[in-house]
Motif scaffolding. Structure first.
Motif, PDB file in Angstrom:
ATOM      1  N   GLN A  99       0.826  -1.206   0.000  1.00 55.83           N
ATOM      2  CA  GLN A  99       0.000   0.000   0.000  1.00 55.83           C
ATOM      3  C   GLN A  99       0.859   1.255   0.000  1.00 55.83           C
ATOM      4  OE1 GLN A  99      -2.728  -0.246   3.279  1.00 55.83           O
ATOM      5  NE2 GLN A  99      -3.765  -2.057   2.477  1.00 55.83           N
ATOM      6  N   LEU A 100       1.942   1.239   0.750  1.00 59.20           N
ATOM      7  CA  LEU A 100       2.841   2.390   0.781  1.00 59.20           C
ATOM      8  C   LEU A 100       3.392   2.697  -0.615  1.00 59.20           C
ATOM      9  CD1 LEU A 100       4.848   1.550   4.020  1.00 59.20           C
ATOM     10  CD2 LEU A 100       3.171   3.394   3.755  1.00 59.20           C
ATOM     11  N   LYS A 101       3.625   1.642  -1.382  1.00 61.30           N
ATOM     12  CA  LYS A 101       4.214   1.810  -2.717  1.00 61.30           C
ATOM     13  C   LYS A 101       3.170   2.089  -3.784  1.00 61.30           C
ATOM     14  CE  LYS A 101       7.135  -0.575  -6.093  1.00 61.30           C
ATOM     15  NZ  LYS A 101       7.875  -1.818  -6.410  1.00 61.30           N
ATOM     16  N   ASN A 102       2.028   1.398  -3.706  1.00 56.51           N
ATOM     17  CA  ASN A 102       1.077   1.413  -4.819  1.00 56.51           C
ATOM     18  C   ASN A 102      -0.281   2.015  -4.500  1.00 56.51           C
ATOM     19  OD1 ASN A 102       2.742  -0.192  -6.759  1.00 56.51           O
ATOM     20  ND2 ASN A 102       2.584  -1.702  -5.125  1.00 56.51           N
ATOM     21  N   GLY A 103      -0.536   2.316  -3.230  1.00 51.02           N
ATOM     22  CA  GLY A 103      -1.852   2.812  -2.853  1.00 51.02           C
ATOM     23  C   GLY A 103      -2.808   1.665  -2.577  1.00 51.02           C
ATOM     24  N   ILE A 147       1.406   9.727  -6.250  1.00 50.98           N
ATOM     25  CA  ILE A 147       1.325   8.410  -6.887  1.00 50.98           C
ATOM     26  C   ILE A 147       0.272   8.494  -7.988  1.00 50.98           C
ATOM     27  CG2 ILE A 147       0.918   5.954  -6.553  1.00 50.98           C
ATOM     28  CD1 ILE A 147       1.535   6.349  -3.589  1.00 50.98           C
ATOM     29  N   VAL A 148       0.622   8.080  -9.175  1.00 54.43           N
ATOM     30  CA  VAL A 148      -0.283   8.121 -10.315  1.00 54.43           C
ATOM     31  C   VAL A 148      -1.043   6.795 -10.376  1.00 54.43           C
ATOM     32  CG1 VAL A 148      -0.481   8.431 -12.805  1.00 54.43           C
ATOM     33  CG2 VAL A 148       1.306   9.634 -11.531  1.00 54.43           C
ATOM     34  N   GLY A 149      -2.357   6.869 -10.416  1.00 56.46           N
ATOM     35  CA  GLY A 149      -3.189   5.673 -10.384  1.00 56.46           C
ATOM     36  C   GLY A 149      -3.159   4.875 -11.672  1.00 56.46           C
ATOM     37  N   PRO A 150      -3.676   3.651 -11.601  1.00 55.25           N
ATOM     38  CA  PRO A 150      -3.676   2.769 -12.773  1.00 55.25           C
ATOM     39  C   PRO A 150      -4.519   3.329 -13.914  1.00 55.25           C
ATOM     40  CG  PRO A 150      -4.191   1.555 -10.745  1.00 55.25           C
ATOM     41  CD  PRO A 150      -4.277   3.009 -10.421  1.00 55.25           C
ATOM     42  N   SER A 151      -3.966   3.340 -15.101  1.00 53.82           N
ATOM     43  CA  SER A 151      -4.705   3.753 -16.303  1.00 53.82           C
ATOM     44  C   SER A 151      -3.873   3.417 -17.527  1.00 53.82           C
ATOM     45  CB  SER A 151      -5.019   5.251 -16.279  1.00 53.82           C
ATOM     46  OG  SER A 151      -3.886   6.016 -16.646  1.00 53.82           O
ATOM     47  N   PRO A 152      -4.494   3.307 -18.704  1.00 57.05           N
ATOM     48  CA  PRO A 152      -3.730   3.020 -19.921  1.00 57.05           C
ATOM     49  C   PRO A 152      -2.717   4.109 -20.266  1.00 57.05           C
ATOM     50  CG  PRO A 152      -6.058   2.566 -20.258  1.00 57.05           C
ATOM     51  CD  PRO A 152      -5.946   3.289 -18.948  1.00 57.05           C
ATOM     52  N   ARG A 179       5.380   8.840  -8.726  1.00 60.05           N
ATOM     53  CA  ARG A 179       5.546   7.401  -8.939  1.00 60.05           C
ATOM     54  C   ARG A 179       4.297   6.807  -9.572  1.00 60.05           C
ATOM     55  NH1 ARG A 179       5.444   4.353  -5.152  1.00 60.05           N
ATOM     56  NH2 ARG A 179       4.900   5.573  -3.300  1.00 60.05           N
ATOM     57  N   LEU A 180       4.466   5.636 -10.181  1.00 57.39           N
ATOM     58  CA  LEU A 180       3.357   4.924 -10.800  1.00 57.39           C
ATOM     59  C   LEU A 180       2.890   3.803  -9.885  1.00 57.39           C
ATOM     60  CD1 LEU A 180       4.707   4.464 -14.460  1.00 57.39           C
ATOM     61  CD2 LEU A 180       3.527   6.441 -13.462  1.00 57.39           C
ATOM     62  N   SER A 181       1.590   3.744  -9.630  1.00 58.06           N
ATOM     63  CA  SER A 181       1.048   2.582  -8.947  1.00 58.06           C
ATOM     64  C   SER A 181       1.162   1.381  -9.879  1.00 58.06           C
ATOM     65  CB  SER A 181      -0.415   2.819  -8.569  1.00 58.06           C
ATOM     66  OG  SER A 181      -1.002   1.644  -8.061  1.00 58.06           O
ATOM     67  N   GLU A 182       1.569   0.246  -9.298  1.00 60.35           N
ATOM     68  CA  GLU A 182       1.710  -0.964 -10.090  1.00 60.35           C
ATOM     69  C   GLU A 182       0.520  -1.904  -9.939  1.00 60.35           C
ATOM     70  OE1 GLU A 182       5.464  -2.691  -9.087  1.00 60.35           O
ATOM     71  OE2 GLU A 182       6.606  -0.930  -9.728  1.00 60.35           O
TER      72      GLU A 182
END
Length: 233
Positions: free
Chosen positions: A71-75, A197-202, A225-228
């Motif tokens: 969660q700390l890394k990806n939300g 953190i940038v959320g998941p998207s194309p 950063r990019l969420s993975e």
């Protein structure tokens, strides 16, 4: 360093950075339909809420605490789904200690304003007893939430805004509704944003590139950063 995580859409991110402020949403327009009544449901309690609305309505800014490394890394997946909007969204990460200092400073310069920052307590559905039975009205109304939302591990800044306060009640549109909100601080602040953190998207990488340039134009050289999380949009 203790950090707090605030999930928002692109318009929310832009509003935070452009204004140097944080939006607090009216209690009656939050995502938990039992807000304000999660603690009690009797007529006397509703009367207290109505009286408070006339005297000094409550506005709430919400943040998550994350402890698990993923969660700390990806939300948090539920937060990306619930708050980020169709474009993937963003998580603005704040240094909690510095944010606490800003809240304390606001309390000093706005003596007529009630402003509190506390962790939320969670009450199970249908429970007669709720956590913190000795809490006062403001704590019960604004800091008790349904058990269904425990995963959020939420911290809140709550404002009770009297009519003579300088804050204007503003409105944003969402889901065909006008949502009332106020800005937490009485003027622009240097907000303690540590990363975004940038959320998941194309178009996640393109979104990140735009955010980097946007932040730099405001003098914010913070990590992006990019969420993975592999969430399809």
């Amino acid at each position: 360093m203790s950090r707090l995580y605030h999930y928002t859409s692109v318009s929310g991110l832009r509003g935070i950075v452009d204004s140097g402020n944080i939006r607090a949403t009216h209690l009656g327009f939050l995502n938990d339909l039992s807000e304000g009544g999660a603690a009690r449901k009797d007529e006397a309690w509703r009367a207290q809420l109505e009286a408070a609305e006339k005297r000094a309505p409550l506005f709430i800014a919400s943040f998550c605490r994350h402890q698990e490394p993923h969660q700390l890394k990806n939300g948090l997946l539920s937060q990306w789904r619930g708050y980020a909007g169709e474009g993937g969204g963003y998580c603005v990460v704040f240094d909690e200690a510095v944010l606490d200092g800003l809240v304390e400073a606001e309390r000093r310069i706005s003596p007529g304003l009630t402003i509190l920052k506390k962790d939320v307590l969670y009450a199970g559905e249908g429970e007669e007893e709720v956590p913190g039975q000795n809490m006062d009205f403001l704590d019960l109304a604004a800091f008790v939430k349904s058990e269904a939302f425990r995963e959020e591990n939420e911290t809140r800044i709550v404002l009770a805004v009297p009519p003579d306060d300088s804050r204007a009640i503003r409105f944003r549109d969402a889901s065909e509704m006008l949502i009332p909100y106020v800005e937490v601080f009485s003027g622009r602040r240097l907000l303690p944003i540590t990363e975004v953190i940038v959320g998941p998207s194309p178009l996640q990488r393109r979104c990140a590139a735009g955010v980097v340039q946007f932040l730099r134009t405001h003098g914010l050289n913070v990590a992006v950063r990019l969420s993975e999380i592999p969430l399809a949009r």
